[in-house]
Structures are given as structure tokens and as C-alpha cells.
Design a protein around this motif. Sequence first.
Motif, short mmCIF file in Angstrom:
data_model
loop_
_atom_site.label_atom_id
_atom_site.label_comp_id
_atom_site.label_asym_id
_atom_site.label_seq_id
_atom_site.Cartn_x
_atom_site.Cartn_y
_atom_site.Cartn_z
N ALA A 72 0.83 -1.20 0.00
CA ALA A 72 0.00 0.00 0.00
C ALA A 72 0.87 1.25 0.00
O ALA A 72 1.95 1.27 0.60
CB ALA A 72 -0.93 0.01 1.21
N ILE A 73 0.41 2.28 -0.71
CA ILE A 73 0.97 3.61 -0.58
C ILE A 73 0.06 4.36 0.39
O ILE A 73 -1.17 4.41 0.20
CB ILE A 73 1.02 4.35 -1.93
CG1 ILE A 73 1.91 3.61 -2.92
CG2 ILE A 73 1.53 5.78 -1.72
CD1 ILE A 73 1.94 4.27 -4.30
N HIS A 74 0.64 4.92 1.42
CA HIS A 74 -0.13 5.66 2.41
C HIS A 74 -0.06 7.15 2.08
O HIS A 74 1.03 7.72 2.03
CB HIS A 74 0.44 5.39 3.80
CG HIS A 74 -0.37 5.97 4.91
ND1 HIS A 74 0.06 6.00 6.21
CD2 HIS A 74 -1.60 6.56 4.92
CE1 HIS A 74 -0.84 6.57 6.98
NE2 HIS A 74 -1.86 6.92 6.21
N PHE A 75 -1.21 7.76 1.83
CA PHE A 75 -1.28 9.19 1.52
C PHE A 75 -1.78 9.96 2.74
O PHE A 75 -2.72 9.52 3.41
CB PHE A 75 -2.25 9.45 0.37
CG PHE A 75 -1.74 9.01 -0.98
CD1 PHE A 75 -1.06 9.88 -1.81
CD2 PHE A 75 -1.96 7.71 -1.43
CE1 PHE A 75 -0.60 9.48 -3.05
CE2 PHE A 75 -1.50 7.30 -2.66
CZ PHE A 75 -0.83 8.19 -3.48
N ARG A 76 -1.16 11.10 2.98
CA ARG A 76 -1.72 12.05 3.93
C ARG A 76 -1.88 13.38 3.21
O ARG A 76 -0.90 14.03 2.86
CB ARG A 76 -0.84 12.23 5.17
CG ARG A 76 -1.51 13.11 6.23
CD ARG A 76 -0.64 13.24 7.47
NE ARG A 76 0.43 14.20 7.25
CZ ARG A 76 0.31 15.53 7.49
NH1 ARG A 76 -0.83 16.02 7.95
NH2 ARG A 76 1.33 16.33 7.27
N PHE A 77 -3.12 13.74 2.96
CA PHE A 77 -3.39 15.00 2.29
C PHE A 77 -3.45 16.12 3.33
O PHE A 77 -4.23 16.04 4.28
CB PHE A 77 -4.70 14.93 1.51
CG PHE A 77 -4.64 13.99 0.34
CD1 PHE A 77 -3.82 14.27 -0.75
CD2 PHE A 77 -5.37 12.81 0.33
CE1 PHE A 77 -3.73 13.39 -1.82
CE2 PHE A 77 -5.30 11.94 -0.75
CZ PHE A 77 -4.48 12.22 -1.82
N THR A 78 -2.65 17.14 3.13
CA THR A 78 -2.56 18.19 4.12
C THR A 78 -3.80 19.09 4.13
O THR A 78 -4.01 19.83 5.08
CB THR A 78 -1.30 19.04 3.89
OG1 THR A 78 -1.31 19.53 2.53
CG2 THR A 78 -0.05 18.20 4.09
N GLU A 79 -4.59 19.01 3.07
CA GLU A 79 -5.89 19.69 3.05
C GLU A 79 -6.75 18.97 2.02
O GLU A 79 -6.30 18.65 0.94
CB GLU A 79 -5.76 21.17 2.69
CG GLU A 79 -4.66 21.50 1.66
CD GLU A 79 -4.89 20.93 0.28
OE1 GLU A 79 -5.85 21.34 -0.39
OE2 GLU A 79 -4.13 20.03 -0.12
#
Length: 223
Positions: free
Chosen positions: A126-133
Motif C-alpha cells: 500500500a501507498i499511504h497518503f496524507r493530504f494536508t488539506e
Amino acid sequence: MRYAQHCPIALAAEVIGEPWTLLIIRELLRGSTSITDIAAGVPGMSGGLLAKRLRKLETAGVVELRQREAELTESGRELASVVEPLGKWGARRLPPPRHGDLDPALLLRDISRGIDRTTLPARPVAIHFRFTESRGPRWWWLVLSQELAAPTFHDPRLPRAMRIDCTLGALAGVWLGHTDWLDALRDGSIVISGPRTAVRQAIVWIGACPYSTTGSGEPTLSS
């Protein structure tokens, strides 16, 4: 809508020119066949309107409808020669998408459908994304294997290939070709953490939109 003109452009516009119809055709051209999957690609469209547009396309001989499924006819598949150049023109000639038009679910869904699964590992990661907004959940995962590429906002409990912290605009920009990967990494709008190979791996796996303004459609990382 009827234009009451003999012109073939006017006649074609009566079939595909109504709101949402081109997006339905886009979904069908990209391989969606179930009504549920088509609806997922046009989340702002009501189920009733989707059914109405599909029935009109069926009457025009563009799609064949079966129970909870739709499939393009030969006539419908020919619309690829209309829709694909339209997408490339829009990417090349129109401004980048506005922030309010960006949705992480749709963006990751489009990215996942374009991934070359032959480049992925045999065991799921898995690629883990954290969108800052973003609108909605800020934490997302892209589940990747040779059998499946799909986004989820539920932790899939898989080995993490990398983590990507970014804005939605930055991810859309590199995928659409409006921004170079190296520029986004340099200015910090995209931060990739993981193994030493993570950056190049992310660029290869995520790929580029088929309408990418880079021309070749191939993502690059300048040295």
C-alpha cells in the motif's frame, strides 16, 4: 435538447452534449460496466438522472443496457476518437483544476485505473497518503498488487511501500503534467518517505494521466 438542424455536429450534440453524458461515456471507455462503478465516477449525479442518460444513449445505439450493467456498442466505442482528444485539449489549453474541484476519492480512483499492474509487486502493498488539506478523510491508502489497484480510506493493514504527504493540488498537478515531479519534491508540496527507492518507485507506479500535458504521458524525474 433538440437543435432542429441537419448538421451532423448538431445531431451528435443532441446525443452526447447534455450535462453529464460525456462523463458517463468517459467512465464506460475506461472500463466501467456496472451501474455502481459508473456512478462512482460521477458522484455529483443523481441515480435517476444517470438512468435517464443511459436510456437515451441506449436509444441512440451508443450503449447496451442489461440488469445493473451498461456496455458500449461498436458505435459507442468509436466515441473514443472524440473524447480522448477533448481530454488532451482540456489538459493543454485550460487552467489546472481549481482546489474546490479536487476530490481525493476521484483523484486516487483515476490514478489507480491508470496504473500498469505489471510493474507492481506480486504481494500486495500500500501507498499511504496524507493530504494536508482535502474534503473528507485526509488519510488514504492505495492498495497495489498485480491483481488489483484501488484506493481506500480504511487502513488495509498491508506492508507500506511508502508514505506520501502532499496537497491534493500537488498530486493532481504532477499526475496531469502541469507540474514536474522534481519541482514538487523540491518545494515540499510532495514529500515521499520510505526506502531509498521510494521516490522513483512512486513516480513509476502512479504514472501519468492519459491526457498529461507532458506530451508523452510518461512521468519523469529530472536528474
